[in-house]
Design a protein around this motif. Structure first.
Motif, mmCIF file in Angstrom:
data_model
loop_
_atom_site.group_PDB
_atom_site.id
_atom_site.type_symbol
_atom_site.label_atom_id
_atom_site.label_comp_id
_atom_site.label_asym_id
_atom_site.label_seq_id
_atom_site.Cartn_x
_atom_site.Cartn_y
_atom_site.Cartn_z
ATOM 1 N N PRO A 87 0.803 -1.224 0.000
ATOM 2 C CA PRO A 87 0.000 0.000 0.000
ATOM 3 C C PRO A 87 0.843 1.285 0.000
ATOM 4 O O PRO A 87 1.733 1.460 0.816
ATOM 5 C CB PRO A 87 -0.816 -0.124 1.290
ATOM 6 C CG PRO A 87 -0.989 -1.600 1.462
ATOM 7 C CD PRO A 87 0.312 -2.195 0.991
ATOM 8 N N GLY A 88 0.539 2.156 -0.982
ATOM 9 C CA GLY A 88 1.153 3.471 -1.043
ATOM 10 C C GLY A 88 2.497 3.539 -1.725
ATOM 11 O O GLY A 88 3.019 4.633 -1.935
ATOM 12 N N TRP A 89 3.091 2.404 -2.063
ATOM 13 C CA TRP A 89 4.436 2.401 -2.636
ATOM 14 C C TRP A 89 4.402 2.079 -4.118
ATOM 15 O O TRP A 89 3.472 1.443 -4.619
ATOM 16 C CB TRP A 89 5.320 1.369 -1.927
ATOM 17 C CG TRP A 89 5.724 1.743 -0.536
ATOM 18 C CD1 TRP A 89 5.198 2.733 0.249
ATOM 19 C CD2 TRP A 89 6.720 1.106 0.260
ATOM 20 N NE1 TRP A 89 5.810 2.750 1.473
ATOM 21 C CE2 TRP A 89 6.749 1.766 1.515
ATOM 22 C CE3 TRP A 89 7.585 0.034 0.037
ATOM 23 C CZ2 TRP A 89 7.620 1.385 2.533
ATOM 24 C CZ3 TRP A 89 8.454 -0.343 1.053
ATOM 25 C CH2 TRP A 89 8.473 0.323 2.284
ATOM 26 N N PHE A 90 5.473 2.507 -4.812
ATOM 27 C CA PHE A 90 5.641 2.177 -6.220
ATOM 28 C C PHE A 90 6.476 0.909 -6.371
ATOM 29 O O PHE A 90 7.413 0.677 -5.622
ATOM 30 C CB PHE A 90 6.351 3.323 -6.954
ATOM 31 C CG PHE A 90 6.754 2.952 -8.355
ATOM 32 C CD1 PHE A 90 5.839 3.015 -9.388
ATOM 33 C CD2 PHE A 90 8.038 2.502 -8.628
ATOM 34 C CE1 PHE A 90 6.197 2.639 -10.679
ATOM 35 C CE2 PHE A 90 8.412 2.133 -9.911
ATOM 36 C CZ PHE A 90 7.487 2.201 -10.944
ATOM 37 N N GLY A 91 6.168 0.125 -7.413
ATOM 38 C CA GLY A 91 6.945 -1.052 -7.768
ATOM 39 C C GLY A 91 6.065 -2.294 -7.749
ATOM 40 O O GLY A 91 4.987 -2.302 -7.144
ATOM 41 N N PRO A 92 6.516 -3.316 -8.493
ATOM 42 C CA PRO A 92 7.762 -3.421 -9.259
ATOM 43 C C PRO A 92 7.625 -2.813 -10.655
ATOM 44 O O PRO A 92 6.551 -2.393 -11.073
ATOM 45 C CB PRO A 92 7.989 -4.927 -9.332
ATOM 46 C CG PRO A 92 6.596 -5.495 -9.367
ATOM 47 C CD PRO A 92 5.772 -4.598 -8.478
ATOM 48 N N MET A 93 8.753 -2.802 -11.376
ATOM 49 C CA MET A 93 8.791 -2.282 -12.729
ATOM 50 C C MET A 93 9.865 -3.030 -13.500
ATOM 51 O O MET A 93 10.907 -3.382 -12.934
ATOM 52 C CB MET A 93 9.122 -0.780 -12.705
ATOM 53 C CG MET A 93 9.236 -0.153 -14.076
ATOM 54 S SD MET A 93 9.595 1.626 -14.001
ATOM 55 C CE MET A 93 11.335 1.568 -13.568
ATOM 56 N N GLY A 94 9.627 -3.290 -14.803
ATOM 57 C CA GLY A 94 10.637 -3.968 -15.591
ATOM 58 C C GLY A 94 10.368 -3.854 -17.080
ATOM 59 O O GLY A 94 9.230 -3.656 -17.510
ATOM 60 N N THR A 95 11.438 -3.988 -17.857
ATOM 61 C CA THR A 95 11.361 -3.968 -19.318
ATOM 62 C C THR A 95 12.011 -5.233 -19.849
ATOM 63 O O THR A 95 13.104 -5.612 -19.400
ATOM 64 C CB THR A 95 12.093 -2.739 -19.887
ATOM 65 O OG1 THR A 95 11.474 -1.547 -19.371
ATOM 66 C CG2 THR A 95 12.034 -2.717 -21.405
ATOM 67 N N ALA A 96 11.329 -5.900 -20.783
ATOM 68 C CA ALA A 96 11.898 -7.089 -21.401
ATOM 69 C C ALA A 96 13.224 -6.731 -22.069
ATOM 70 O O ALA A 96 13.404 -5.632 -22.593
ATOM 71 C CB ALA A 96 10.928 -7.660 -22.428
ATOM 72 N N GLU A 97 14.147 -7.668 -22.027
ATOM 73 C CA GLU A 97 15.508 -7.393 -22.499
ATOM 74 C C GLU A 97 15.530 -6.858 -23.930
ATOM 75 O O GLU A 97 16.289 -5.933 -24.250
ATOM 76 C CB GLU A 97 16.349 -8.663 -22.393
ATOM 77 C CG GLU A 97 17.811 -8.454 -22.706
ATOM 78 C CD GLU A 97 18.652 -9.678 -22.427
ATOM 79 O OE1 GLU A 97 19.868 -9.635 -22.711
ATOM 80 O OE2 GLU A 97 18.106 -10.682 -21.911
ATOM 81 N N ALA A 98 14.700 -7.389 -24.796
ATOM 82 C CA ALA A 98 14.707 -6.982 -26.201
ATOM 83 C C ALA A 98 14.207 -5.556 -26.403
ATOM 84 O O ALA A 98 14.428 -4.973 -27.472
ATOM 85 C CB ALA A 98 13.853 -7.942 -27.027
ATOM 86 N N ALA A 99 13.548 -4.969 -25.395
ATOM 87 C CA ALA A 99 12.979 -3.630 -25.539
ATOM 88 C C ALA A 99 13.728 -2.580 -24.728
ATOM 89 O O ALA A 99 13.286 -1.423 -24.651
ATOM 90 C CB ALA A 99 11.506 -3.653 -25.128
#
Length: 331
Positions: free
Chosen positions: A263-275
């Protein structure tokens, strides 16, 4: 401090019939009302498993005790009470105090003290110590060889003990816990400009990338993408996040960002390796933070941060909250 006796009884504690580790319902997914049927006494304080009627009081205790997290403290109790289905966990209460504890899914010999709160008006009488001892008894009954004051991903309250909660750090050390790691959060001010730049959007469109908010119909596909490229812990967070955004190219998700699983926090986040290299992380981060601002938040915690430089440059986030992680052998 010496380890507790192997029978799980804390020194000076009288364990009542049906006490910690002896009751039914301690298998995967066990929650309040599962496990010990009565309670244990440590000093003058009786500790018992929380029933459904105790959680409202636990929310109030958490809101009063967790002064750095008061606004979201009740939601933290609720989040920890709704973990992944296969998590073994329990909530233990005494008058004016609550502890929530769980077993690690990754390591069957590892247990976590997830949340400990004692009302300010009830401090100084040993409640915190009694609650931790009772949590250790429960963990030992589940097969834990080690207890930690540390987050139990994917469903956790903090990475460890915020260094500003000095009484909690002192209690852990007085009970024989050793500090073994340091983690930190970054704070993002949500009053800054979080809008998308026209040039940035045009560049992504030219690369065939579209950006979308993840609605209810998208969550299963988004969760599958996260599990494929990262792990089931991040997938659980993506599925249980309050909000999420993703980037798509040729009908396939290539990046995501989420907020509110904690609650209240950001995450997770990720980008596929090819992008990677397209700048998707910055755009998706800012869209999530803008959503958090729309809910009334003035700032967002970016939890358990790795890349300091990225968040600092993308939104001016600053390293701020520091957490000490503690552990103790239960053998």
């Amino acid at each position: 401090m010496s380890a507790l006796p192997r029978n799980g009884t804390a020194p000076g504690a009288d364990v009542e019939p049906g006490g910690p580790g002896t009751g039914p319902g301690t298998g995967p997914g066990a929650g309040p009302g599962a496990g010990p049927g009565a309670g244990s006494r440590s000093g003058a304080h009786q500790v018992r498993v929380a029933g459904p009627g105790d959680l409202e009081a636990a929310r109030a205790v958490a809101a009063a005790a967790l002064t750095l997290d008061a606004a979201e403290a009740p939601a933290l109790v609720d989040r920890l009470a709704a973990p992944p289905a296969d998590r073994r966990w329990t909530a233990l209460v005494t008058d004016g105090g609550v502890v929530m504890t769980s077993m690690s899914h990754k390591d069957p010999g590892l247990g976590h003290v997830d949340l400990l709160a004692v009302h300010p008006e009830a401090r100084g009488e040993g409640r915190g110590r009694a609650l931790v001892r009772a949590a250790e008894e429960w963990l030992r009954g589940q097969g834990a060889r080690e207890a930690r004051f540390a987050g139990n991903p994917p469903c956790y309250a903090w990475p460890g003990v915020d260094v500003r909660y000095t009484p909690a750090a002192c209690l852990a050390e007085s009970l024989g816990y050793e500090r073994y790691h340091v983690a930190w959060n970054m704070t993002a001010d949500l009053g800054v400009d979080l809008s998308d730049g026209d040039d940035e959007l045009a560049r992504l469109a030219a690369a065939g990338v579209s950006l979308r908010a993840a609605g209810a119909d998208d969550r299963a596909r988004l969760t599958a993408f996260v599990e494929e490229h990262w792990n089931e812990r991040w997938a659980w967070e993506a599925a249980n996040a309050s909000g999420a955004h993703y980037a798509e190219r040729d009908g396939r998700i290539i990046a995501f960002a989420a907020w509110g699983a904690r609650p209240g926090w950001f995450g997770p986040m990720g980008t596929a390796e090819a992008a990677r290299g397209l700048g998707l992380g910055r755009v998706l981060l800012r869209r999530c933070l803008a959503e958090q601002r729309a809910t009334g938040q003035a700032e967002s915690q970016i939890g358990w941060v790795g890349p300091l430089r990225f968040y600092s440059r993308a939104v001016g986030a600053r390293a701020e909250r520091v957490f000490w992680l503690y552990r103790r052998d239960l053998a």
